[in-house]
Motif scaffolding. Structure first.
Motif, PDB file in Angstrom:
ATOM      1  N   HIS A 268       3.068 -10.382  -5.941  1.00  0.00           N
ATOM      2  CA  HIS A 268       2.958  -9.506  -5.266  1.00  0.00           C
ATOM      3  C   HIS A 268       2.455  -8.710  -3.887  1.00  0.00           C
ATOM      4  CE1 HIS A 268       6.926  -9.529  -7.228  1.00  0.00           C
ATOM      5  NE2 HIS A 268       5.668  -9.664  -8.220  1.00  0.00           N
ATOM      6  N   ALA A 269       2.947  -8.416  -2.158  1.00  0.00           N
ATOM      7  CA  ALA A 269       2.202  -7.185  -1.884  1.00  0.00           C
ATOM      8  C   ALA A 269       1.870  -6.296  -2.308  1.00  0.00           C
ATOM      9  CB  ALA A 269       3.107  -7.515  -0.213  1.00  0.00           C
ATOM     10  N   ARG A 270       0.735  -5.782  -1.006  1.00  0.00           N
ATOM     11  CA  ARG A 270       0.884  -4.465  -1.437  1.00  0.00           C
ATOM     12  C   ARG A 270       1.624  -3.653  -0.838  1.00  0.00           C
ATOM     13  NH1 ARG A 270      -3.341  -2.276  -5.272  1.00  0.00           N
ATOM     14  NH2 ARG A 270      -3.497  -0.445  -4.020  1.00  0.00           N
ATOM     15  N   ALA A 271       2.613  -2.493  -1.101  1.00  0.00           N
ATOM     16  CA  ALA A 271       3.693  -1.800  -0.712  1.00  0.00           C
ATOM     17  C   ALA A 271       2.517  -0.985   0.180  1.00  0.00           C
ATOM     18  CB  ALA A 271       4.510  -0.970  -1.119  1.00  0.00           C
ATOM     19  N   THR A 272       2.167  -0.137   1.800  1.00  0.00           N
ATOM     20  CA  THR A 272       1.798   1.083   2.028  1.00  0.00           C
ATOM     21  C   THR A 272       3.154   1.600   2.596  1.00  0.00           C
ATOM     22  OG1 THR A 272       1.396  -0.461   3.865  1.00  0.00           O
ATOM     23  CG2 THR A 272      -0.463  -0.257   1.985  1.00  0.00           C
ATOM     24  N   SER A 273       2.474   2.796   2.596  1.00  0.00           N
ATOM     25  CA  SER A 273       3.215   3.935   3.186  1.00  0.00           C
ATOM     26  C   SER A 273       2.125   5.069   3.786  1.00  0.00           C
ATOM     27  CB  SER A 273       4.375   4.418   2.637  1.00  0.00           C
ATOM     28  OG  SER A 273       4.121   4.952   1.193  1.00  0.00           O
ATOM     29  N   ARG A 274       2.628   6.259   4.525  1.00  0.00           N
ATOM     30  CA  ARG A 274       2.018   7.358   4.514  1.00  0.00           C
ATOM     31  C   ARG A 274       2.806   9.339   5.381  1.00  0.00           C
ATOM     32  NH1 ARG A 274       0.827   4.553   9.994  1.00  0.00           N
ATOM     33  NH2 ARG A 274       2.200   5.579  11.255  1.00  0.00           N
TER      34      ARG A 274
END
Length: 81
Positions: free
Chosen positions: A2-8
């Motif tokens: 799975h791709a790592r989710a990123t946000s800020r």
């Protein structure tokens, strides 16, 4: 894999400086990292709220007080009908 989710979460302090906490990971494996002070923390629940709390306590920065503030998870905001 799975791709790592990123946000800020971004907030502006009273002096006009912008501070950003990056939220990476997914599910119970999220990590918070502040660009301004290198603060890091694992967060299983409510990572964006914990990021906003760090910004308020450590940098006296309030989310929603400038342009580009708040959470950004790469998805379009829900439209209200």
């Amino acid at each position: 894999m799975h791709a790592r989710a990123t946000s800020r979460v971004t907030a502006t302090d009273p002096d006009g400086h912008e501070h950003t906490v990056h939220v990476t990971g997914a599910g119970a494996r999220r990590t918070l990292r502040c660009e301004s002070c290198d603060w890091t923390r694992a967060a299983q629940f409510l990572p964006w709220l914990k990021a906003e709390e760090h910004l308020a306590e450590a940098h006296e920065a309030a989310a929603g007080t400038g342009t580009g503030t708040g959470t950004n998870d790469g998805t379009a905001p829900a439209s209200e009908t």
